[in-house]
Scaffold this active site. Structure first.
Site, PDB file in Angstrom:
ATOM      1  N   LYS A 116      48.683  39.494  40.192  1.00 29.38           N
ATOM      2  CA  LYS A 116      47.699  40.140  41.053  1.00 29.38           C
ATOM      3  C   LYS A 116      48.218  40.417  42.459  1.00 29.38           C
ATOM      4  O   LYS A 116      47.844  41.406  43.077  1.00 29.38           O
ATOM      5  CB  LYS A 116      46.440  39.284  41.135  1.00 29.38           C
ATOM      6  CG  LYS A 116      45.690  39.187  39.824  1.00 29.38           C
ATOM      7  CD  LYS A 116      44.266  38.818  40.157  1.00 29.38           C
ATOM      8  CE  LYS A 116      43.507  38.269  38.993  1.00 29.38           C
ATOM      9  NZ  LYS A 116      42.135  37.952  39.394  1.00 29.38           N
ATOM     10  N   LYS A 158      43.135  33.068  45.475  1.00 22.59           N
ATOM     11  CA  LYS A 158      43.144  33.455  44.071  1.00 22.59           C
ATOM     12  C   LYS A 158      44.507  33.185  43.467  1.00 22.59           C
ATOM     13  O   LYS A 158      45.531  33.336  44.136  1.00 22.59           O
ATOM     14  CB  LYS A 158      42.872  34.956  43.925  1.00 22.59           C
ATOM     15  CG  LYS A 158      41.502  35.394  44.347  1.00 22.59           C
ATOM     16  CD  LYS A 158      41.362  36.859  43.977  1.00 22.59           C
ATOM     17  CE  LYS A 158      40.031  37.398  44.393  1.00 22.59           C
ATOM     18  NZ  LYS A 158      39.883  38.802  43.977  1.00 22.59           N
ATOM     19  N   GLY A 164      39.677  35.809  34.328  1.00 23.43           N
ATOM     20  CA  GLY A 164      38.510  35.119  33.787  1.00 23.43           C
ATOM     21  C   GLY A 164      37.767  34.252  34.789  1.00 23.43           C
ATOM     22  O   GLY A 164      37.099  33.300  34.421  1.00 23.43           O
ATOM     23  N   TYR A 202      36.967  37.278  52.095  1.00 20.60           N
ATOM     24  CA  TYR A 202      35.864  37.096  51.148  1.00 20.60           C
ATOM     25  C   TYR A 202      34.661  37.877  51.636  1.00 20.60           C
ATOM     26  O   TYR A 202      34.217  37.711  52.785  1.00 20.60           O
ATOM     27  CB  TYR A 202      35.533  35.602  51.039  1.00 20.60           C
ATOM     28  CG  TYR A 202      34.459  35.323  50.018  1.00 20.60           C
ATOM     29  CD1 TYR A 202      34.716  35.439  48.662  1.00 20.60           C
ATOM     30  CD2 TYR A 202      33.174  34.938  50.421  1.00 20.60           C
ATOM     31  CE1 TYR A 202      33.735  35.188  47.722  1.00 20.60           C
ATOM     32  CE2 TYR A 202      32.179  34.683  49.480  1.00 20.60           C
ATOM     33  CZ  TYR A 202      32.469  34.813  48.136  1.00 20.60           C
ATOM     34  OH  TYR A 202      31.491  34.567  47.207  1.00 20.60           O
ATOM     35  N   LYS A 237      30.753  38.120  34.102  1.00 16.38           N
ATOM     36  CA  LYS A 237      29.729  39.161  34.006  1.00 16.38           C
ATOM     37  C   LYS A 237      28.654  38.831  32.962  1.00 16.38           C
ATOM     38  O   LYS A 237      28.966  38.309  31.900  1.00 16.38           O
ATOM     39  CB  LYS A 237      30.402  40.485  33.633  1.00 16.38           C
ATOM     40  CG  LYS A 237      31.369  40.962  34.697  1.00 16.38           C
ATOM     41  CD  LYS A 237      32.351  41.981  34.162  1.00 16.38           C
ATOM     42  CE  LYS A 237      33.437  42.255  35.205  1.00 16.38           C
ATOM     43  NZ  LYS A 237      34.566  43.009  34.620  1.00 16.38           N
ATOM     44  N   GLU A 287      41.581  44.217  41.130  1.00 19.17           N
ATOM     45  CA  GLU A 287      42.603  44.031  40.101  1.00 19.17           C
ATOM     46  C   GLU A 287      42.441  45.121  39.049  1.00 19.17           C
ATOM     47  O   GLU A 287      41.438  45.822  39.024  1.00 19.17           O
ATOM     48  CB  GLU A 287      42.483  42.651  39.441  1.00 19.17           C
ATOM     49  CG  GLU A 287      41.186  42.460  38.688  1.00 19.17           C
ATOM     50  CD  GLU A 287      41.207  41.246  37.774  1.00 19.17           C
ATOM     51  OE1 GLU A 287      42.297  40.773  37.424  1.00 19.17           O
ATOM     52  OE2 GLU A 287      40.128  40.796  37.383  1.00 19.17           O
ATOM     53  N   ASN A 289      42.402  45.556  34.890  1.00 20.02           N
ATOM     54  CA  ASN A 289      42.417  44.926  33.563  1.00 20.02           C
ATOM     55  C   ASN A 289      43.046  45.895  32.583  1.00 20.02           C
ATOM     56  O   ASN A 289      42.534  46.995  32.370  1.00 20.02           O
ATOM     57  CB  ASN A 289      41.006  44.557  33.129  1.00 20.02           C
ATOM     58  CG  ASN A 289      40.449  43.415  33.961  1.00 20.02           C
ATOM     59  OD1 ASN A 289      41.145  42.439  34.226  1.00 20.02           O
ATOM     60  ND2 ASN A 289      39.226  43.543  34.407  1.00 20.02           N
ATOM     61  N   ARG A 291      43.368  46.536  29.415  1.00 20.50           N
ATOM     62  CA  ARG A 291      42.889  46.386  28.024  1.00 20.50           C
ATOM     63  C   ARG A 291      41.518  47.031  27.918  1.00 20.50           C
ATOM     64  O   ARG A 291      40.934  47.423  28.916  1.00 20.50           O
ATOM     65  CB  ARG A 291      42.734  44.901  27.699  1.00 20.50           C
ATOM     66  CG  ARG A 291      41.855  44.223  28.751  1.00 20.50           C
ATOM     67  CD  ARG A 291      41.457  42.816  28.392  1.00 20.50           C
ATOM     68  NE  ARG A 291      41.068  42.045  29.564  1.00 20.50           N
ATOM     69  CZ  ARG A 291      39.886  42.061  30.139  1.00 20.50           C
ATOM     70  NH1 ARG A 291      38.936  42.842  29.681  1.00 20.50           N
ATOM     71  NH2 ARG A 291      39.633  41.329  31.207  1.00 20.50           N
TER      72      ARG A 291
HETATM   73  P1  ADP Z   1      39.090  37.382  37.499  1.00 21.67           P
HETATM   74  O1  ADP Z   1      40.261  38.210  37.108  1.00 21.67           O
HETATM   75  O2  ADP Z   1      39.367  35.930  37.411  1.00 21.67           O
HETATM   76  O3  ADP Z   1      37.825  37.804  36.810  1.00 21.67           O
HETATM   77  P2  ADP Z   1      38.520  38.909  39.905  1.00 21.67           P
HETATM   78  O4  ADP Z   1      39.554  39.089  40.943  1.00 21.67           O
HETATM   79  O5  ADP Z   1      38.244  40.054  38.985  1.00 21.67           O
HETATM   80  O6  ADP Z   1      38.880  37.599  39.056  1.00 21.67           O
HETATM   81  O7  ADP Z   1      37.156  38.473  40.576  1.00 21.67           O
HETATM   82  C1  ADP Z   1      36.028  38.126  39.806  1.00 21.67           C
HETATM   83  C2  ADP Z   1      34.794  38.072  40.686  1.00 21.67           C
HETATM   84  O8  ADP Z   1      34.989  37.186  41.800  1.00 21.67           O
HETATM   85  C3  ADP Z   1      34.401  39.406  41.319  1.00 21.67           C
HETATM   86  O9  ADP Z   1      33.667  40.223  40.463  1.00 21.67           O
HETATM   87  C4  ADP Z   1      33.588  38.916  42.521  1.00 21.67           C
HETATM   88  O10 ADP Z   1      32.287  38.522  42.130  1.00 21.67           O
HETATM   89  C5  ADP Z   1      34.337  37.674  42.953  1.00 21.67           C
HETATM   90  N1  ADP Z   1      35.331  38.000  43.999  1.00 21.67           N
HETATM   91  C6  ADP Z   1      36.657  38.172  43.843  1.00 21.67           C
HETATM   92  N2  ADP Z   1      37.267  38.465  45.018  1.00 21.67           N
HETATM   93  C7  ADP Z   1      36.321  38.460  45.961  1.00 21.67           C
HETATM   94  C8  ADP Z   1      36.300  38.705  47.388  1.00 21.67           C
HETATM   95  N3  ADP Z   1      37.417  38.983  48.066  1.00 21.67           N
HETATM   96  N4  ADP Z   1      35.113  38.641  48.030  1.00 21.67           N
HETATM   97  C9  ADP Z   1      33.971  38.349  47.347  1.00 21.67           C
HETATM   98  N5  ADP Z   1      33.919  38.107  46.023  1.00 21.67           N
HETATM   99  C10 ADP Z   1      35.067  38.166  45.316  1.00 21.67           C
END
Ligand code: ADP
Length: 445
Positions: A116, A158, A164, A202, A237, A287, A289, A291
């Site tokens: 990422k 992160k 996930g 955030y 989700k 990010e 995905n 797939r």
């Molecule tokens: P994963 O790949 O583990 O699902 P993501 O990066 O897609 O992680 O983030 C999943 C969720 O986490 C997002 O949909 C959001 O709700 C929250 N999130 C991630 N990054 C941020 C951020 N910078 N600020 C606020 N919420 C975040």
């Protein structure tokens, strides 16, 4: 041309892929663990192979066993579905080295987006906006604190290899950041085998809005509009919809362009999703995905495109069936029906003793359950996806209520009652969504 596809997955997505193959006149091979002997994907596929004991590590994640199954059955292509090995670039390479067609993006594209921190750098170079944060994994706590002070708290840590919803930690001040830094690294190491973490600002109340893309080997990449997935629990989700009430034509254009840029940057083909956070008129890449996703049916509903059939076309070297972005028609909302307690969210495996599917216009159900089916405790708890479609959001909501209230599943607890309550929420009905929605919803009771 592909003539036999091995599906390296289970559950509803395995059936979804079998459905597409059947329409395309392509034979299918199911693989299954010992816990899934009686699974519907095994019955529906033309052939099936048992690949190991119930634990996913020993079966659905066992590359040697999956490849052996493909060789034994003479499959000439492999579809990974989502989860399990779907975003494993090494697996994609092995599939190709064994002379099979990988129904997915090029392994290098999976690899670039799978890291990422690297993905952030790659898309930034193409002018795609990202949240302020680190461009490399963080070397130390003090580096993290200095960076957090320059971008401003709160920040989120992160895992570079994350996914996930695992390995993410929010910090509101330097003290908290110092505390969670090591925890986040340990968690990342344990979950993904790589301790690297990065940091970004955030957002306290964003919307999660993602763009579906699909590309062919002729060099065309088309964006199919957005899905809003702000209704989440612990970053997972629960409800997804298309289009988003927050997105107008101009914003859609900008987000689709950014998503195509991100895809092109890594030489993307097949179906993929570029995820953004949206706040106050601005969107930021999170990010990609690489797939097919759980929520792909809402895009299918509003565009009329069959995404899995497009994946098959692309894997065959054919061009996409459309040249530019299809028009968005109507509104679709997907509800994930999980085998879990609707209040505590504890998993609820067991036997489905009673089952009746809803009837009526505008409803699609993707599922693998049947009466007498035993939901094994070994895998995720998704039982079915209810996708309600209407001419507009109001009609989609009415149809969703009707369908969910007519869906009878006995023997296990499900998230249907939770969905029915969310559907009565004024904020949901008015489209006032954010990733904090569920938190508010839970604390108000
Ligand atoms: P994963 O790949 O583990 O699902 P993501 O990066 O897609 O992680 O983030 C999943 C969720 O986490 C997002 O949909 C959001 O709700 C929250 N999130 C991630 N990054 C941020 C951020 N910078 N600020 C606020 N919420 C975040």
């Amino acid at each position: 041309m592909i003539s036999k596809v091995l599906i390296a997955n289970r559950g509803e997505i395995a059936l979804r892929i079998i459905a597409a193959c059947r329409e395309a006149g392509v034979a299918t091979v199911a693989v299954h663990s010992e816990a899934d002997r009686d699974a519907l994907h095994v019955r529906m596929a033309d052939e099936s192979v048992c690949i190991g004991p119930p634990s996913a590590a020993a079966s659905y994640l066992n590359i040697t066993a999956v490849i052996a199954a493909a060789e034994i059955t003479g499959a000439d292509a492999l579809h990974p579905g989502y989860g399990f090995l779907a975003e494993n670039a090494h697996f994609a390479e092995v599939v190709q080295e064994c002379g099979m067609v990988w129904i997915g993006p090029p392994p290098e594209a999976i690899r670039s987006m799978g890291d990422k921190a690297n993905a952030r750098r790659t898309v930034t170079a193409r002018g795609v906006p990202v949240l302020p944060g680190s461009s490399e994994p963080l070397a130390s706590r003090e580096e993290a604190v200095a960076l957090a002070e320059s971008v401003g708290f709160p920040v989120i840590l992160k895992a570079s290899a994350g996914g996930g919803g695992k390995g993410m930690r929010v910090a509101r001040d330097p003290r908290e950041l110092r505390q969670v830094f090591d925890t986040a690294r340990h968690e990342a190491e344990r979950a993904f085998g790589v301790a690297d973490v990065y940091l970004e600002k955030y957002l306290t109340e964003p919307r999660h809005i993602e763009i579906q893309v699909v590309g062919d080997t002729q060099g065309r990449v088309v964006a199919l509009g957005e899905r809003e997935c702000s209704i989440q629990r612990r970053h997972q989700k629960l409800i997804e919809e298309a289009p988003s009430v927050a997105v107008d034509a101009l914003l859609r254009e900008r987000m689709c362009d950014a998503a195509v840029e991100a895809a092109v940057a890594v030489g993307y083909t097949s179906a993929g999703t570029v995820e953004f956070l949206y706040n106050d008129g601005e969107f930021y890449f999170m990010e990609m995905n690489t797939r097919i996703q759980v929520e792909h049916p809402v895009t299918e509903a509003v565009t009329g495109v069959d995404l899995v059939l497009e994946q098959l076309r692309v894997a065959n070297g054919q061009p996409l069936s459309f040249r530019r972005r299809p028009a968005i028609r109507g509104h679709a909302i997907e509800f994930r029906v999980n085998a879990e307690d609707p209040v505590t969210f504890a998993p609820s495996p067991g036997e489905i003793t009673e089952l009746a599917f809803p009837v009526g216009p505008g409803v699609r159900i993707d599922t693998h359950i049947y009466r007498g089916y035993r939901v094994p405790p070994n895998y995720d708890s998704l039982l079915a996806k209810v996708i309600a479609y209407g001419a507009d959001r109001r009609e989609a909501i009415r149809r969703a209520k009707r369908a969910l209230s007519m869906f009878v599943i006995g023997g296990v607890r499900t998230s249907i009652p939770l969905h029915l309550r969310i559907l009565e929420e004024p904020d949901f009905v008015e489209g006032r969504l954010s990733t904090r929605f569920m938190e508010r919803f839970a604390t108000r009771e």
